[in-house]
Design an enzyme around this catalytic site. Sequence first.
Site, PDB file in Angstrom:
ATOM      1  N   ARG A 258       0.894  -1.156   0.000  1.00 42.10           N
ATOM      2  CA  ARG A 258       0.000   0.000   0.000  1.00 42.10           C
ATOM      3  C   ARG A 258       0.937   1.212   0.000  1.00 42.10           C
ATOM      4  O   ARG A 258       2.023   1.150   0.563  1.00 42.10           O
ATOM      5  CB  ARG A 258      -0.866   0.038   1.256  1.00 42.10           C
ATOM      6  CG  ARG A 258      -1.434  -1.338   1.602  1.00 42.10           C
ATOM      7  CD  ARG A 258      -2.915  -1.467   1.375  1.00 42.10           C
ATOM      8  NE  ARG A 258      -3.357  -2.793   1.808  1.00 42.10           N
ATOM      9  CZ  ARG A 258      -4.236  -3.546   1.150  1.00 42.10           C
ATOM     10  NH1 ARG A 258      -4.784  -3.139   0.030  1.00 42.10           N
ATOM     11  NH2 ARG A 258      -4.598  -4.715   1.615  1.00 42.10           N
TER      12      ARG A 258
ATOM     13  N   THR B 241      -8.067  -9.655  -7.057  1.00 40.68           N
ATOM     14  CA  THR B 241      -8.528  -9.631  -5.664  1.00 40.68           C
ATOM     15  C   THR B 241      -9.345 -10.883  -5.399  1.00 40.68           C
ATOM     16  O   THR B 241     -10.150 -11.287  -6.240  1.00 40.68           O
ATOM     17  CB  THR B 241      -9.381  -8.377  -5.345  1.00 40.68           C
ATOM     18  OG1 THR B 241     -10.149  -8.638  -4.162  1.00 40.68           O
ATOM     19  CG2 THR B 241     -10.354  -8.027  -6.448  1.00 40.68           C
TER      20      THR B 241
ATOM     21  N   ASP C 191     -11.700 -11.141  -3.483  1.00 42.85           N
ATOM     22  CA  ASP C 191     -13.093 -10.795  -3.144  1.00 42.85           C
ATOM     23  C   ASP C 191     -14.064 -10.825  -4.328  1.00 42.85           C
ATOM     24  O   ASP C 191     -15.272 -10.832  -4.126  1.00 42.85           O
ATOM     25  CB  ASP C 191     -13.155  -9.411  -2.499  1.00 42.85           C
ATOM     26  CG  ASP C 191     -12.457  -9.380  -1.154  1.00 42.85           C
ATOM     27  OD1 ASP C 191     -12.374 -10.445  -0.521  1.00 42.85           O
ATOM     28  OD2 ASP C 191     -11.975  -8.306  -0.754  1.00 42.85           O
TER      29      ASP C 191
ATOM     30  N   ARG D 117     -16.849 -29.425   8.892  1.00 43.40           N
ATOM     31  CA  ARG D 117     -18.118 -30.173   8.933  1.00 43.40           C
ATOM     32  C   ARG D 117     -17.897 -31.566   9.540  1.00 43.40           C
ATOM     33  O   ARG D 117     -18.703 -32.037  10.332  1.00 43.40           O
ATOM     34  CB  ARG D 117     -18.686 -30.291   7.513  1.00 43.40           C
ATOM     35  CG  ARG D 117     -19.908 -31.158   7.386  1.00 43.40           C
ATOM     36  CD  ARG D 117     -21.166 -30.459   7.826  1.00 43.40           C
ATOM     37  NE  ARG D 117     -21.693 -29.569   6.805  1.00 43.40           N
ATOM     38  CZ  ARG D 117     -22.795 -28.829   6.982  1.00 43.40           C
ATOM     39  NH1 ARG D 117     -23.473 -28.883   8.115  1.00 43.40           N
ATOM     40  NH2 ARG D 117     -23.216 -28.042   6.034  1.00 43.40           N
TER      41      ARG D 117
ATOM     42  N   GLY E 227     -14.014 -10.990   2.917  1.00 41.71           N
ATOM     43  CA  GLY E 227     -15.009 -10.277   2.122  1.00 41.71           C
ATOM     44  C   GLY E 227     -15.567  -9.125   2.933  1.00 41.71           C
ATOM     45  O   GLY E 227     -16.744  -9.128   3.302  1.00 41.71           O
TER      46      GLY E 227
ATOM     47  N   GLU F 288     -16.665 -11.467   6.697  1.00 42.51           N
ATOM     48  CA  GLU F 288     -16.066 -10.665   7.772  1.00 42.51           C
ATOM     49  C   GLU F 288     -16.695  -9.278   7.901  1.00 42.51           C
ATOM     50  O   GLU F 288     -16.668  -8.674   8.949  1.00 42.51           O
ATOM     51  CB  GLU F 288     -14.554 -10.524   7.569  1.00 42.51           C
ATOM     52  CG  GLU F 288     -14.206  -9.811   6.277  1.00 42.51           C
ATOM     53  CD  GLU F 288     -12.707  -9.732   6.019  1.00 42.51           C
ATOM     54  OE1 GLU F 288     -11.906  -9.925   6.937  1.00 42.51           O
ATOM     55  OE2 GLU F 288     -12.352  -9.460   4.855  1.00 42.51           O
TER      56      GLU F 288
HETATM   57  P1  ADP Z   1      -6.704  -2.581  -3.715  1.00 42.17           P
HETATM   58  O1  ADP Z   1      -6.079  -2.170  -5.001  1.00 42.17           O
HETATM   59  O2  ADP Z   1      -6.514  -4.053  -3.443  1.00 42.17           O
HETATM   60  O3  ADP Z   1      -8.140  -2.121  -3.597  1.00 42.17           O
HETATM   61  P2  ADP Z   1      -5.873  -0.468  -1.830  1.00 42.17           P
HETATM   62  O4  ADP Z   1      -7.236   0.096  -1.664  1.00 42.17           O
HETATM   63  O5  ADP Z   1      -5.026  -0.616  -0.626  1.00 42.17           O
HETATM   64  O6  ADP Z   1      -5.876  -1.904  -2.517  1.00 42.17           O
HETATM   65  O7  ADP Z   1      -5.090   0.460  -2.866  1.00 42.17           O
HETATM   66  C1  ADP Z   1      -3.785   0.156  -3.277  1.00 42.17           C
HETATM   67  C2  ADP Z   1      -3.003   1.405  -3.532  1.00 42.17           C
HETATM   68  O8  ADP Z   1      -3.626   2.181  -4.561  1.00 42.17           O
HETATM   69  C3  ADP Z   1      -2.923   2.380  -2.359  1.00 42.17           C
HETATM   70  O9  ADP Z   1      -1.969   2.001  -1.401  1.00 42.17           O
HETATM   71  C4  ADP Z   1      -2.539   3.663  -3.063  1.00 42.17           C
HETATM   72  O10 ADP Z   1      -1.177   3.678  -3.378  1.00 42.17           O
HETATM   73  C5  ADP Z   1      -3.344   3.551  -4.357  1.00 42.17           C
HETATM   74  N1  ADP Z   1      -4.584   4.332  -4.207  1.00 42.17           N
HETATM   75  C6  ADP Z   1      -5.733   3.965  -3.581  1.00 42.17           C
HETATM   76  N2  ADP Z   1      -6.631   4.978  -3.583  1.00 42.17           N
HETATM   77  C7  ADP Z   1      -6.028   6.029  -4.197  1.00 42.17           C
HETATM   78  C8  ADP Z   1      -6.406   7.369  -4.506  1.00 42.17           C
HETATM   79  N3  ADP Z   1      -7.609   7.862  -4.151  1.00 42.17           N
HETATM   80  N4  ADP Z   1      -5.513   8.153  -5.155  1.00 42.17           N
HETATM   81  C9  ADP Z   1      -4.308   7.678  -5.505  1.00 42.17           C
HETATM   82  N5  ADP Z   1      -3.889   6.436  -5.239  1.00 42.17           N
HETATM   83  C10 ADP Z   1      -4.720   5.612  -4.601  1.00 42.17           C
END
Ligand code: ADP
Length: 326
Positions: free
Chosen positions: A75, A129, A131, A158, A174, A226
């Site tokens: 992240r 993902t 999910d 089970r 999820g 979850e």
């Molecule tokens: P996923 O892609 O699995 O949904 P995240 O929500 O953690 O995972 O997003 C992954 C990365 O995408 C973040 O750590 C960030 O670097 C980038 N990201 C998420 N939201 C934004 C945003 N609003 N603007 C810019 N980058 C974003």
Amino acid sequence: MGKIKKIGVLTSGGDAPGMNAAIRAVVRTAVYNGIEVVGIVQGYKGLINAEFRPFSSSSVSDIIQKGGTILKTARCEEFKSPEGRKKAYDNLKEAQIDGVVVIGGDGSFTGARIFNEEYDIPFVGIPGTIDNDIYGTDYTIGYDTALNTVVEAVDKIRDTASAHNRMFFVEVMGAEAGFIALYSGIATGAEAIFIPETKGEARDLKKMIETGNRRKKSSNIIIVAEGDEEGGAFAIAEKMKDDFKDFDVRVSVLGHLQRGGSPSAIDRVNASRLGHAAVEALLDDQKSVMVGMLNGEITLVPFRKAVKLHKDVNRSLVELAEILSA
Ligand code: ADP
């Protein structure tokens, strides 16, 4: 030769089994088309820190069967700021990278969409993902493997539940989507399934279980996503204890084992198709789009839609689960 001569590939956000198969397909398709390809390590963090590794066909040998991601994922808060994205752009320019394939989820696509509004280096996404909650595609990488992992685990639970007259609340992943819970619930014959999509709809668990108990069932499995409003498997089990005194109530949280493991055949094949399609999309001058699959065919979905619109579970499957568990 077209204007794309060199591309980068990264994995971002939550990891999922099958991401390696997608990386492999991106690399091999690029090589097939005479394009240079670099692996970007740790998602957007690697873009900002210029962690680029030149890849050849053999860089991705022997990974199709492996879970996780050889590129690592992360992240990255910095990518959310204009300064962070500027650094990423400068590094891409410096490395002469003409396009980027992002394997990730909603968050990753949001970042990619914003970047493509600001800069002219095209980003194409591949849904990765467990999910399965991305709009515009029936399929996301890792979902099939995670589902099979859950089914295998619940089958084992089970066995022991039946032996001891136990009622098991099994919590699966999820946080905002009940695909894993709903499908694994149907596949394991769960007595009840709790998913975020049916939030607010009246659910009388006591009644559901009692219907089953009229047949003197020796075990009860209740699958809980979850993100369920009732507060997860422990909270629901606590509430139910007094209603089901005949049962020994237990909770099992499957947790991160759902993310790991060797990808299923379906995940390997679909990830390979999507990896190939993502490179083709870049060659076709696409940008700010996700490659997805609908009815077995490859589709292109603008990031804008993929992140904004909500993909609902198939409601007829919710009904099916109820009919079949009685
Ligand atoms: P996923 O892609 O699995 O949904 P995240 O929500 O953690 O995972 O997003 C992954 C990365 O995408 C973040 O750590 C960030 O670097 C980038 N990201 C998420 N939201 C934004 C945003 N609003 N603007 C810019 N980058 C974003």
